[in-house]
Design a protein around this motif. Structure first.
Motif, PDB file in Angstrom:
ATOM      1  N   PHE A  12     -26.147   9.438 -66.255  1.00  0.00           N
ATOM      2  CA  PHE A  12     -26.345   8.217 -65.468  1.00  0.00           C
ATOM      3  C   PHE A  12     -25.329   7.168 -65.887  1.00  0.00           C
ATOM      4  CE2 PHE A  12     -29.254   8.571 -69.000  1.00  0.00           C
ATOM      5  CZ  PHE A  12     -28.964   7.443 -69.745  1.00  0.00           C
ATOM      6  N   THR A  13     -25.092   6.260 -64.980  1.00  0.00           N
ATOM      7  CA  THR A  13     -24.245   5.106 -65.264  1.00  0.00           C
ATOM      8  C   THR A  13     -25.136   3.873 -65.245  1.00  0.00           C
ATOM      9  OG1 THR A  13     -23.689   4.770 -62.935  1.00  0.00           O
ATOM     10  CG2 THR A  13     -22.218   6.214 -64.220  1.00  0.00           C
ATOM     11  N   ASP A  14     -24.511   2.697 -65.215  1.00  0.00           N
ATOM     12  CA  ASP A  14     -25.300   1.467 -65.270  1.00  0.00           C
ATOM     13  C   ASP A  14     -26.106   1.196 -64.004  1.00  0.00           C
ATOM     14  OD1 ASP A  14     -23.068   0.895 -63.757  1.00  0.00           O
ATOM     15  OD2 ASP A  14     -22.436  -0.819 -64.958  1.00  0.00           O
ATOM     16  N   ASP A  15     -25.995   2.058 -62.986  1.00  0.00           N
ATOM     17  CA  ASP A  15     -26.892   1.926 -61.829  1.00  0.00           C
ATOM     18  C   ASP A  15     -28.279   2.482 -62.144  1.00  0.00           C
ATOM     19  OD1 ASP A  15     -26.545   4.702 -61.712  1.00  0.00           O
ATOM     20  OD2 ASP A  15     -25.722   4.704 -59.682  1.00  0.00           O
ATOM     21  N   ALA A  16     -28.403   3.182 -63.292  1.00  0.00           N
ATOM     22  CA  ALA A  16     -29.680   3.715 -63.795  1.00  0.00           C
ATOM     23  C   ALA A  16     -30.325   4.723 -62.851  1.00  0.00           C
ATOM     24  CB  ALA A  16     -30.640   2.576 -64.133  1.00  0.00           C
ATOM     25  N   VAL A  17     -29.492   5.523 -62.195  1.00  0.00           N
ATOM     26  CA  VAL A  17     -29.972   6.601 -61.325  1.00  0.00           C
ATOM     27  C   VAL A  17     -29.513   7.923 -61.933  1.00  0.00           C
ATOM     28  CG1 VAL A  17     -29.953   7.616 -59.014  1.00  0.00           C
ATOM     29  CG2 VAL A  17     -29.822   5.126 -59.283  1.00  0.00           C
ATOM     30  N   GLN A  19     -23.207   3.981 -69.560  1.00  0.00           N
ATOM     31  CA  GLN A  19     -23.505   5.363 -69.193  1.00  0.00           C
ATOM     32  C   GLN A  19     -24.341   6.010 -70.287  1.00  0.00           C
ATOM     33  OE1 GLN A  19     -19.999   7.860 -69.085  1.00  0.00           O
ATOM     34  NE2 GLN A  19     -19.018   6.613 -70.659  1.00  0.00           N
ATOM     35  N   GLY A  20     -24.837   7.195 -69.980  1.00  0.00           N
ATOM     36  CA  GLY A  20     -25.604   7.937 -70.970  1.00  0.00           C
ATOM     37  C   GLY A  20     -26.083   9.256 -70.396  1.00  0.00           C
ATOM     38  N   CYS A  21     -26.731  10.024 -71.263  1.00  0.00           N
ATOM     39  CA  CYS A  21     -27.245  11.342 -70.879  1.00  0.00           C
ATOM     40  C   CYS A  21     -28.665  11.519 -71.403  1.00  0.00           C
ATOM     41  CB  CYS A  21     -26.386  12.455 -71.461  1.00  0.00           C
ATOM     42  SG  CYS A  21     -24.729  12.564 -70.787  1.00  0.00           S
ATOM     43  N   TYR A  22     -29.384  12.406 -70.770  1.00  0.00           N
ATOM     44  CA  TYR A  22     -30.666  12.889 -71.262  1.00  0.00           C
ATOM     45  C   TYR A  22     -30.445  14.362 -71.513  1.00  0.00           C
ATOM     46  CZ  TYR A  22     -35.756  13.172 -71.675  1.00  0.00           C
ATOM     47  OH  TYR A  22     -37.041  13.341 -72.148  1.00  0.00           O
ATOM     48  N   VAL A  32     -34.792  12.369 -61.542  1.00  0.00           N
ATOM     49  CA  VAL A  32     -33.471  12.538 -60.939  1.00  0.00           C
ATOM     50  C   VAL A  32     -33.447  11.860 -59.572  1.00  0.00           C
ATOM     51  CG1 VAL A  32     -31.809  14.216 -60.043  1.00  0.00           C
ATOM     52  CG2 VAL A  32     -33.044  14.702 -62.166  1.00  0.00           C
ATOM     53  N   GLY A  33     -32.396  11.059 -59.347  1.00  0.00           N
ATOM     54  CA  GLY A  33     -32.188  10.438 -58.046  1.00  0.00           C
ATOM     55  C   GLY A  33     -32.925   9.138 -57.796  1.00  0.00           C
ATOM     56  N   PHE A  34     -33.672   8.646 -58.780  1.00  0.00           N
ATOM     57  CA  PHE A  34     -34.432   7.408 -58.613  1.00  0.00           C
ATOM     58  C   PHE A  34     -33.909   6.331 -59.557  1.00  0.00           C
ATOM     59  CE2 PHE A  34     -37.268  10.706 -57.148  1.00  0.00           C
ATOM     60  CZ  PHE A  34     -37.850  10.152 -56.022  1.00  0.00           C
ATOM     61  N   VAL A  35     -33.850   5.098 -59.073  1.00  0.00           N
ATOM     62  CA  VAL A  35     -33.471   3.962 -59.908  1.00  0.00           C
ATOM     63  C   VAL A  35     -34.585   3.713 -60.917  1.00  0.00           C
ATOM     64  CG1 VAL A  35     -32.992   1.493 -59.957  1.00  0.00           C
ATOM     65  CG2 VAL A  35     -32.123   2.874 -58.079  1.00  0.00           C
TER      66      VAL A  35
END
Length: 138
Positions: free
Chosen positions: A122-127, A43-46, A25-28
């Motif tokens: 997350f979105t496409d920023d991958a954070v 976007q996506g989810c875990y 969480v919170g890291f690229v």
């Protein structure tokens, strides 16, 4: 005192792709960013269905719950679903899924359906960010 939220933030969210990687969480996460770019996801989810409300269930119950979640996730033809394993503090372990293309709203709906306290989104920023679902849970 360590809160449940603190435990989620300290968890390692493993993705068992061809070239596996781990989310925090919170890291690229460059591997996630690259996969999303190549496959065209924004976007996506875990998410998991195991241990509802963070109460330990036995292996068979968790497996059945995750099979039902897998069925829900794979009904949508516009998602890419990859198994994973979340490893948290205190030897907490849950089979989980990375669901590329899953919207925040649908992730929240499924998380609540399976009585989860939180999901990652997350979105496409991958954070990945932690999205709390259950009221009053810290």
């Amino acid at each position: 005192m360590t809160t449940l939220r603190d435990k989620y933030l300290a968890t390692y969210y493993r993705v068992n792709a061809a070239k596996g990687f781990t989310l925090r969480v919170g890291f690229v996460h460059e591997d996630l960013k690259m996969i999303m770019q190549v496959l065209g996801f924004t976007q996506g989810c875990y998410i998991t269905a195991a241990n509802p409300e963070s109460k330990p269930f036995n292996r068979a119950e968790n497996a059945a719950r995750n099979e039902a979640l897998w069925a829900d996730l794979t009904k949508a033809h516009d998602l890419m679903v990859v198994p994973g394993i979340a490893n948290g503090p205190d030897d907490w372990r849950e089979d989980s899924y990375l669901a590329l293309g899953l919207t925040l709203e649908e992730g929240q709906r499924l998380g609540r359906k399976y009585q989860q306290n939180a999901i990652l989104w997350f979105t496409d920023d991958a954070v990945p960010e932690l999205v709390m679902l259950a009221e009053g849970v810290e």
